[in-house]
Design a protein around this motif. Sequence first.
Motif, PDB file in Angstrom:
ATOM      1  N   GLU A  15      40.227  37.976  45.516  1.00  0.00           N
ATOM      2  CA  GLU A  15      40.170  39.180  46.333  1.00  0.00           C
ATOM      3  C   GLU A  15      39.080  40.137  45.854  1.00  0.00           C
ATOM      4  O   GLU A  15      38.497  40.866  46.626  1.00  0.00           O
ATOM      5  CB  GLU A  15      41.547  39.868  46.288  1.00  0.00           C
ATOM      6  N   ILE A  16      38.822  40.145  44.551  1.00  0.00           N
ATOM      7  CA  ILE A  16      37.794  41.070  44.073  1.00  0.00           C
ATOM      8  C   ILE A  16      36.521  40.348  43.633  1.00  0.00           C
ATOM      9  O   ILE A  16      35.601  40.943  43.117  1.00  0.00           O
ATOM     10  CB  ILE A  16      38.301  41.992  42.927  1.00  0.00           C
ATOM     11  N   ARG A  18      33.111  38.027  44.489  1.00  0.00           N
ATOM     12  CA  ARG A  18      32.196  37.592  45.548  1.00  0.00           C
ATOM     13  C   ARG A  18      32.145  36.077  45.453  1.00  0.00           C
ATOM     14  O   ARG A  18      31.328  35.517  44.727  1.00  0.00           O
ATOM     15  CB  ARG A  18      30.814  38.187  45.342  1.00  0.00           C
ATOM     16  N   LEU A  50      40.579  49.047  47.236  1.00  0.00           N
ATOM     17  CA  LEU A  50      39.318  48.500  46.741  1.00  0.00           C
ATOM     18  C   LEU A  50      38.092  49.148  47.370  1.00  0.00           C
ATOM     19  O   LEU A  50      36.971  48.934  46.918  1.00  0.00           O
ATOM     20  CB  LEU A  50      39.285  46.977  46.942  1.00  0.00           C
ATOM     21  N   LYS A  70      33.630  42.048  44.145  1.00  0.00           N
ATOM     22  CA  LYS A  70      33.491  42.442  45.539  1.00  0.00           C
ATOM     23  C   LYS A  70      34.007  43.871  45.726  1.00  0.00           C
ATOM     24  O   LYS A  70      35.050  44.120  46.320  1.00  0.00           O
ATOM     25  CB  LYS A  70      34.271  41.477  46.433  1.00  0.00           C
TER      26      LYS A  70
END
Lengths: 290, 182, 388
Positions: A15-16, A18, A50, A70
């Motif tokens: 989720e975080i 790239r 985020l 990300k």
Amino acid sequence: MNKEDQNTEKNPIEEILRMDRMPHIWCPGCGIGTVVTSFAEALRKEKYDLDKIAIVSGIGCTGRVAGYTKLDSFHTTHGRAIPFATGLKLAKPDTKVVVFSGDGDISGIGGNHLIHAARRNMDLVVICVNNFNYAMTGGQVAATTPKDANASTAPYGNFENAFNLPYITEAAGATYVARWTALHLRRVTKSIQEALNKRGFSFIEVITPCVTLYARRNRLGDGLNLLKYYYDMSEIQHGADTRTLDISYQGKLIVGKFVDKEKPTFLDAMNKHLSSVLGDKYQLYGDNND
Amino acid sequence: MTEIRFSGFGGQGIIRCALIAGKALSLYGNKFATMTQSFGPEARGSACSSQLIVSDDRVLYPYITIPEILVSMSQEAYDKYESDLKDDGLLIIDQDLVKPKPPRGKIKSYSVPSTRFAEELGNRIIANLVMMGFFTAITKITTSEVMKKGVPGLVPDRFLELNLKAFDKGYEYGLETLKKGK
Amino acid sequence: MKKSKADPKGVLTGSHFMDGDYALAEGGLAAGCRYFGGYPITPSTETAERFSERIPYVGGVFIQMEDELGSIASLIGAVWGGKKAMTVTSGPGFSLMMENIGLACMMETPLVIANVQRGGPSTGLPTLTGQQDMMQARWGSHGDYEIIALSPDSPQECFDLTIEAFNLSETYRVPVFVMTDECIGHMHEKVVIPPAEEIELVERKWYKGPKNKYLPYKNDTDGIPFMVKVGDGYRFHTTGLTRDERGYPLLNAECQATCVSHLIDKIKDNADKIIHLKETDIDNAEILVMSYGITSRVSIKAVQEAKKTGIKVGTMQLKTVWPFPEKRIKELAGKVKAIVFPEINAGQVVLEAERVVGDKCKVVSVPHYGGWVHNPEDILNAIKEAAK
Ligand SMILES: Cc1ncc(C[n+]2csc(CCOP(=O)(O)OP(=O)(O)O)c2C)c(N)n1
Ligand code: SF4
Ligand SMILES: [Mg+2]
């Protein structure tokens, strides 16, 4: 914005990350990825929005972290992540700004910025990956290299004194200071969570193996062994006197949370002071000041 | 074009003199004015100076070359700058603080007890405003009304009135001096 | 290019007797600058002092950083946080800023840096004038890139050109330098600040499209990419490494060519729109006196004298020094006998004039090593000599 529910199979770290930038450049067994995992885990646990967090890195192996996360992310110049983050934070106070970088970047070339950001109690979270050397450039001696350790520019062993980062940052004014090894995954995660919720200058040092350079040169083992080596050498002493936290070559590593206190941040102090001196004429500066 | 040097010692408000005149003349007196002060090594020592060029056209060369007017409020400043003054220039001094040499060339000189007047008005710090009043009367560079417009903002608000009083004192003394033919 | 009027809060409308340093700060405030990160250095410090005094009433941040490395880095951060930002410095501080000026170029970050030049090299002449950083402004950071540099001739132009600098920086997403000097920085003159509604500003080129389509370095039709700021939900990346449209590092020759040529072309291709010159009596001139900043004023004094002796002299004041007005100078080189170029350095920008005119006409450098402005007589003599 936590999409945990929608993709349960996905590793939460995705989720975080790239994912379009994978694979990353780190060596197999490098500890940096472990620290990133803890960071991702902290954001997940906090259900952090985020969109409201930015990450700034300098240059180095650790400096690549910003590029893989990300989030609004900045890969800046060597040593200047903290002042870059300072400008970002001051311009956009409602954004949480995290600096994620290496020991050389933060305490060597950028050491002056480190102490001044701590002195100002700039509202930043600084995650400093300490691998005891300048890894990206090939394992040169750093301000954090323990005495007697070997480095490519200290081929006969290091004879300089090393920085004790918790001591420096506490002395300079940091309101949150912790040190862990990368294998203290849950502890690192928890410290990052605490730092994210704190207003003020938070400094988290994470002792992290550089398998390829520092460890090999100093014959400390590799991969998980090495992670474990640091873990095994460590001893948790919450609240320890930071003056006692020097790291010696192959010696004991005191870890824990050493400082957690409240003090007005730079912006709090600025607003309070200027309001009291200038009264109503002062244009209060804050979050909605776009 | 007129080149003017104000001089004295630090703390007398010498820079302020040029700022007041420059502001008054350029904002309210329909003139161009360029003010410079020394920051370089020559600014060291106790002689302090500020320079003003006043002109009907745009000032091109920013520094004074051969000043036509020299205002001196200290002996050291006088000694340092007197020789630069134009042969037919105008010398204005604080008579209690400067002992002038015998006159040179066609230089006309005028003197005022500016510091003494200021003390009489209650504060020697306003001697520079006495001097500005006197300077305005003697040089007729502009009217006293215009020159006084340059003062607000350049002296503390609460002392504005006192400063203007000092200016008037100097101005009147200047008019008398002219009437007496010195 | 979206335009707007200045926010009256930052505009000190009226006539002032003000020095160049203060006028830089007022220009910034009028242009909407709300972030100033600086470090004191003579003869530029008064700008920081002025900004720190004024900003609490306007709404924004002043921070005195720990050094110039920090000032410029913080500026780039502040701009990505959504603010307009400026700093001011002089020679030694300018040198310290060089690495991150390159970062600002690479990240295409609009910001304004004023350099109140003093004599160098090294600590040189802290309190005395010079124009010796002109080539450094052009080339000082490593690598190939283009910047814009303006040079004011008075406190009034310090104000005007700082606004122009902000507008150019927003238009082209590039650092813009206001290259003034100690003489103007410390000189008081009348400065007229117009009403806010008469000050036209260029707004940042904000991206408005769908979030998932945003590419930080995809050029718009005008060749300039759109910008976003942190916190707007784009979760974008940017770096000092050679990068592709996504802002991701891509370290190969093709990407380098695309990336670097863009940094250069966006300025070169728009040079005509950027360049701001002031010419006088150019038409029949046999001698052209070219200059910038304080030297252009001192030159006029020499030109007036030269005209009295019957020499036909025209002048060109480079309000924009970089990009260099190549096209216009080539045109004029065919018409005049010589270009006389005084500047307060050993001969820097004159080298560009020489390069551009080739052997179409003579180019005469009138150097001055700094510490003072030219004696107009020296420029006059050069004009006379060139006219022979
Ligand atoms: C101004 C400057 N000097 C030197 C370098 C070269 N350099 C790149 S990374 C690095 C060291 C990074 O060490 P550290 O911050 O500890 O990160 P690590 O690679 O160990 O994670 C150096 C010296 C540079 N990029 N910029
Ligand atoms: S060189 Fe060391 S720090 Fe860098 S990626 Fe490899 S193991 Fe990690
Ligand atoms: Mg390291």
